[in-house]
Design a protein around this motif. Sequence first.
Motif, PDB file in Angstrom:
ATOM      1  N   UNK A 324       0.646  -1.157   0.085  1.00 31.19           N
ATOM      2  CA  UNK A 324       0.091  -0.049  -0.021  1.00 31.19           C
ATOM      3  C   UNK A 324       0.811   1.135  -0.023  1.00 31.19           C
ATOM      4  N   UNK A 325       1.978   1.290   0.046  1.00 27.33           N
ATOM      5  CA  UNK A 325       3.118   2.493  -0.141  1.00 27.33           C
ATOM      6  C   UNK A 325       3.155   2.896  -1.585  1.00 27.33           C
ATOM      7  N   UNK A 326       3.331   4.185  -1.724  1.00 32.03           N
ATOM      8  CA  UNK A 326       3.703   4.884  -2.742  1.00 32.03           C
ATOM      9  C   UNK A 326       5.016   4.925  -2.876  1.00 32.03           C
ATOM     10  N   UNK A 327       5.999   4.395  -3.636  1.00 33.39           N
ATOM     11  CA  UNK A 327       7.322   4.671  -3.493  1.00 33.39           C
ATOM     12  C   UNK A 327       7.672   5.288  -4.769  1.00 33.39           C
ATOM     13  N   UNK A 328       8.503   6.636  -4.479  1.00 36.45           N
ATOM     14  CA  UNK A 328       8.869   7.293  -5.563  1.00 36.45           C
ATOM     15  C   UNK A 328      10.458   7.192  -5.590  1.00 36.45           C
ATOM     16  N   UNK A 329      11.138   6.783  -6.863  1.00 34.01           N
ATOM     17  CA  UNK A 329      12.569   6.447  -7.048  1.00 34.01           C
ATOM     18  C   UNK A 329      13.378   7.344  -8.108  1.00 34.01           C
ATOM     19  N   UNK A 330      14.193   7.846  -7.966  1.00 33.17           N
ATOM     20  CA  UNK A 330      14.877   8.634  -9.023  1.00 33.17           C
ATOM     21  C   UNK A 330      15.178   7.693 -10.364  1.00 33.17           C
ATOM     22  N   UNK A 331      15.041   8.289 -11.267  1.00 35.25           N
ATOM     23  CA  UNK A 331      15.407   7.323 -12.448  1.00 35.25           C
ATOM     24  C   UNK A 331      17.156   7.173 -12.663  1.00 35.25           C
ATOM     25  N   UNK A 332      17.779   8.213 -12.018  1.00 35.51           N
ATOM     26  CA  UNK A 332      19.198   8.294 -12.415  1.00 35.51           C
ATOM     27  C   UNK A 332      19.702   9.311 -13.162  1.00 35.51           C
ATOM     28  N   UNK A 333      20.813   9.719 -13.538  1.00 31.08           N
ATOM     29  CA  UNK A 333      21.644  10.652 -14.217  1.00 31.08           C
ATOM     30  C   UNK A 333      22.285  10.199 -15.364  1.00 31.08           C
ATOM     31  N   UNK A 334      22.018   8.906 -15.779  1.00 36.77           N
ATOM     32  CA  UNK A 334      23.029   8.270 -16.790  1.00 36.77           C
ATOM     33  C   UNK A 334      22.621   8.595 -18.372  1.00 36.77           C
ATOM     34  N   UNK A 335      21.546   9.440 -18.311  1.00 33.01           N
ATOM     35  CA  UNK A 335      21.113   9.675 -19.863  1.00 33.01           C
ATOM     36  C   UNK A 335      21.984  10.152 -20.872  1.00 33.01           C
ATOM     37  N   UNK A 336      22.992  10.662 -20.564  1.00 31.33           N
ATOM     38  CA  UNK A 336      24.178  11.195 -21.500  1.00 31.33           C
ATOM     39  C   UNK A 336      25.330  10.425 -21.341  1.00 31.33           C
ATOM     40  N   UNK A 337      25.541   9.229 -20.496  1.00 34.15           N
ATOM     41  CA  UNK A 337      26.629   8.576 -20.129  1.00 34.15           C
ATOM     42  C   UNK A 337      26.497   6.883 -20.743  1.00 34.15           C
ATOM     43  N   UNK A 338      27.527   6.328 -20.489  1.00 33.11           N
ATOM     44  CA  UNK A 338      27.730   5.117 -21.347  1.00 33.11           C
ATOM     45  C   UNK A 338      26.603   4.111 -20.909  1.00 33.11           C
TER      46      UNK A 338
END
Length: 551
Positions: A324-338
Motif C-alpha cells: 500500500x505504499x507509494x514509492x518514488x525513486x529517481x530514474x538516475x542521471x545516466x542519460x548522457x553517459x555510457x
Amino acid sequence: MKKIITCLVLIFISQIIFSQSSNTRYWVAFKDKNGSPYSVGTPLQFLSQRALNRRALHGYAVNAQDIPVNPSYVSQVRATGAIVISSSRWFNGVTVRVTNPAQVTAINALSFVQSTKSVARVKSSPRIVPASENISSVNQKTSSTTQSVGRFNYGAGYNQIHLLNGECLHDQYYDGIGMQIAEIDDGFLNANTISIFDSVWAQNRVITKHNFFNGDTTDLFAIGGHGTSVFSCMAAFKSGSFIGTAPYAKYYLLRSEVDSSEQIMEEYSWVAAIEFADSAGADVATSSLGYTLFDDGTQDHTWATLDGKTSVASWSATLAARRGMIVCVAAGNEGNKSWRKITIPSDADSILCVGAVDASGIYAGFSSQGYSADGRVKPDVMSEGLNSTIISSGGGNVITSSGTSFATPILAGMVACLWQGNPTKTNMQVMQAIKQSATQYATPDSLMGHGIPDFCLADQILKGTVGIYTNPSLQYDASGFYVLGIENCNLTLEMYDMQGNLLVSKHTKITNYGARTTIEIPSYNTMAAGMYIVKITSDKGNKWTRKLVKS
C-alpha cells in the motif's frame, strides 16, 4: 613451539589481509522462521497500527513474509563474532560484518542458515557523490524573485511546484498534514540546525531517524549533505524564500547509503530501510539513490537485470507497493553517459520512477532513459530536475542543483498532498491518476514516460469530477467552463486535442464583476472520450492552460 608460532603468525596475517582487501560484509539467508515468537495473528508485535490500517485499505492481509526474522537465529549468528548490521523480514536474513574468514565458516555451519553471500568489498578510494546525484550545476540562488500565488509565497521554489500545478492542492489545504514520508538517503548533514527546517523541528514532524548502513552508530546530522538537499525539496518552509512541496508532512529520515564506496551492500541496507518505512506506517517513500556498477565488478548490474525482480532493492520496492505504499525513486542521471538507462531500484514494478525536465518542461539530457528490461514504461513521470531549487547542507543557503535526485522528492511531496486530499483511494488509484493527468499519457516514450503530471487534474480524476480547476477563478461543471471573481474583461477559450489540433475557439465577455460567467463548448457532449488541452486567456493578462479528461 616454532610451528605453533608460525601458524599463529599466518593466521594473524591472513586476518589482516581479509580485513583490508577482501569481503567483510555478507548477506546471510535463513532457511525458515520456525520457532519465531511472532505470528500473523499478533501483527502489532511487529507492525504499527498505521501500517495495518494501510494494508486494510488495500485489502492486503499480513502474511508470513511480514514476520521478522527469528531472533534466536540472529543471536546465534552474533555468537560467531559477526556484527549484525540489519535484517530483512521479506527476504528472511541478516547482513553482517565479519573480521576473519572463520566467522563466515561458523555461520555457514549453523543448521538454519541457507547460504551466505559477499555483499561488500571495502576499497580505500572514495566515491564522490551518491549514484543519482548530478552536481555539475550548483549555483547560489537568491530569493529576490519571489512568487506569491494563493496561499503561499513560494519564493525561489515556485516554478518546480507550478510545473506540477501543485499550488492548486496547497490552496485546498492539501499540504501534507497527516501524511508520513520516508526519505532514504546518505545522511542529513546539518538538517537539525538549518533555519529553513525550523518549523519541522518545532512541530516535531521528524518522527525518527535511523542508520541502516552501519547499525545506527553514526550521527546522521554529521554526514550526507545529499539527503539534506533532498529533504529541502519537500520540507523547506520560509515564506518568500523557499517552500517545499509537502511543507506540513511528517518525515522519517533513513540512511542506507555510504559515500566512500559503491557496494551492493547498500541495496540490502535499502531493503532494511524500506521495510522499516512500511512497518512504521509511512504513506510515501522517496529515494534518490541508484545502483548500476560496484567497486567489486563481479556484482555489477546489466541492462538485462532492469526487470524489477533481479535486484533485492527493486523487488523490495515492489513488495512495499503491494502493501500500500507509494514509492518514488529517481530514474538516475545516466542519460548522457555510457550506461544511459534507468538505475536500480527505479526499475521496480508498481512504483513511480521519476525523471528530470527543465523549468520549461523540456527533457533534461542527463535524465536516465527507459524502458525497463521487460518493456514497462520507464520513467513513469517527470518533474523539474535541471537547476532545481534546494538548500545547501553546508551553509543552509538557497541554491540550484541538477539531478533526478531533486526531481523525485519534488514530485513525492506532491504525491503525499494528493493522497491527503483523497484518503480513501488506494496507492494504485493515486498513481494511475497521476499518470493519467500527465502530458504524454496517451503516448508515453522512453525519455519522459507519461510526461509531467498535473496534480490538480489528478485530484479531479480521483474525485470523479471531469474538468479543470485553477485557484481562484476557473472551474468546470456540466454546463461548461465558468469564471468567478475577476474584473470585467474579454475571454478567449481554445480547445486542442493531444496532437495540437485546434478544435474550438470561442470568445465571451465578462461584464458583471464577481458573477459567474459560463463559456460553453459547442458539441462537447458528442466529442470522443479522451484528453484535451483547454486554454483560456483574458485581455487583462489572466491565463489558464489545463488538461481536460472527457469520459
